[in-house]
Design a protein around this motif. Sequence first.
Motif, mmCIF file in Angstrom:
data_model
loop_
_atom_site.group_PDB
_atom_site.id
_atom_site.type_symbol
_atom_site.label_atom_id
_atom_site.label_comp_id
_atom_site.label_asym_id
_atom_site.label_seq_id
_atom_site.Cartn_x
_atom_site.Cartn_y
_atom_site.Cartn_z
ATOM 1 N N ALA A 55 0.575 -1.184 0.329
ATOM 2 C CA ALA A 55 0.191 -0.147 0.059
ATOM 3 C C ALA A 55 0.842 1.191 -0.052
ATOM 4 O O ALA A 55 0.034 2.232 -0.140
ATOM 5 C CB ALA A 55 -1.038 0.276 0.993
ATOM 6 N N VAL A 56 2.216 0.788 -0.009
ATOM 7 C CA VAL A 56 3.283 1.983 0.676
ATOM 8 C C VAL A 56 4.204 2.235 -0.256
ATOM 9 O O VAL A 56 5.097 3.162 -0.007
ATOM 10 C CB VAL A 56 3.673 2.591 1.949
ATOM 11 C CG1 VAL A 56 2.173 3.375 2.441
ATOM 12 C CG2 VAL A 56 3.676 1.719 2.562
ATOM 13 N N ARG A 57 3.883 1.218 -1.141
ATOM 14 C CA ARG A 57 5.404 0.498 -1.792
ATOM 15 C C ARG A 57 6.391 2.313 -2.379
ATOM 16 O O ARG A 57 7.456 2.226 -2.493
ATOM 17 C CB ARG A 57 5.161 -0.395 -2.472
ATOM 18 C CG ARG A 57 6.030 -1.016 -4.178
ATOM 19 C CD ARG A 57 6.005 -1.695 -4.524
ATOM 20 N NE ARG A 57 7.639 -2.401 -4.770
ATOM 21 C CZ ARG A 57 7.737 -3.719 -5.393
ATOM 22 N NH1 ARG A 57 6.470 -4.921 -5.032
ATOM 23 N NH2 ARG A 57 8.604 -3.800 -6.529
ATOM 24 N N ASP A 58 5.323 2.971 -2.689
ATOM 25 C CA ASP A 58 5.758 4.573 -3.836
ATOM 26 C C ASP A 58 6.414 4.638 -2.656
ATOM 27 O O ASP A 58 8.191 5.482 -2.729
ATOM 28 C CB ASP A 58 4.981 4.829 -4.022
ATOM 29 C CG ASP A 58 3.823 4.680 -5.203
ATOM 30 O OD1 ASP A 58 4.643 3.675 -6.507
ATOM 31 O OD2 ASP A 58 3.009 4.822 -5.312
ATOM 32 N N LYS A 59 6.106 4.774 -1.555
ATOM 33 C CA LYS A 59 6.962 5.699 -0.589
ATOM 34 C C LYS A 59 8.419 4.978 -0.289
ATOM 35 O O LYS A 59 8.921 5.791 -0.295
ATOM 36 C CB LYS A 59 5.809 6.204 0.926
ATOM 37 C CG LYS A 59 4.693 6.811 0.562
ATOM 38 C CD LYS A 59 4.173 7.357 1.947
ATOM 39 C CE LYS A 59 2.756 8.043 1.918
ATOM 40 N NZ LYS A 59 1.930 7.789 3.670
#
Length: 419
Positions: free
Chosen positions: A338-342
Amino acid sequence: MFERLLRAGLNRGQVTLIDHRGRRHLIEGGAGPRVIVRIHDAATDRALFFNPWLKLGEAYMDGRLTIEEGTLYDLLDICMASTDQTQSIALQRLTGGIQKLLRWWHQNNPIGVAREHVAHHYDLSRQLFEQFLDESMQYSCAYFATPETTLPHAQQAKMRHIASKLLLQPGQHVLDIGCGWGGLGMFLAKTADVRVTGVTLSKEQLEVAKARAEAAGLSDRVTFKLQDYRHETTQYDRIVSVGMFEHVGVKHYGEFFDKVQQLLKQNGVALLHAIGRRDGPGYTNPWLRKYIFPGGYSPALSEVLPVIEKTRLWVTDIEVLRLHYAETLKNWRHNFNAVRDKIRSLYDERFCRMWEFYLIGSELSFRYDFNMVFQIQMSRGIHAVPMTRDYMFDWERQHAALAAGKAEAPKRLGERAAE
């Protein structure tokens, strides 16, 4: 060559393999997931044949193996379901024998080296772990009443479950070996009115743990130190260690349990919570050892209990948790995705692929019966714990009700003395 390996052993799912010349090879193993995998060069093909347990992860991390249909979870699900067949018996014996011979070197964790091994993983940015762990920053197996239990509730239940086995009394002093980011120590201090000293080899964890204790107003009852447990000299009423024993190494088990015996008061109780293996002594997966946990090893109980016996500690309770860690890792994996981009902005895409491979592979190792978690309760005296286990359940239920606002808080030591 990798196609031959898969064809010889696949017993679940379907893999379409596209080799570096663009040729398609269909390998069918039965019902299950279906994936299309592309290998981009001949060298990767050869490497996957001779050492799939190391090279599959490396090829995925580096983009030399890509998945065109399906997911990495599907591919590893297929491969791990067929794990006993995806290498020839002769090759399995050769590679397994070499790994077992080398494990004493791989698990060498003397004072100093142990800190370097811990830093490799636990001194990664705190922002990374904050992205996918729960608020308590628990980085170990949670305790799920049902698979639908939320991760935060399951982690609170895990800490209650551990606390129930420690027979905590207000005012006692607890040693937390491998205290992580301080969540368990703070929980014990708040819940049972005890003092806690936590030791860790991670500078990053130490900073976070101290800051969290201060923010929670617990600095007077919870102390954290950057120290190898082997340097500790104070005796304690209780000792707990969660998720640290996997970093000790078989050759150092004697040191560990001798130290527990030395630091535990006569009527003291200790609780060890660690990942184990159900199939007897083995070795750490080479990819996991190289990229995630250098020096790490999850032991069989047959490697642990004989060492405890030599210390003359009483083993007063053993519990094996099976699918709880699979559910924990599933939650971490979903949070991570869910937060892979971060996380990519903190590191890079290769790092994200590495952690994706780590989380999925670890989850499936629990789903396919390779791994479990054990909790071993120990004491120095025969009378240190009650004769039956009712006290665990009574304490756990009382404090679960208290957490839910359905029970009156037990009186603390000072209040009892005043009466």
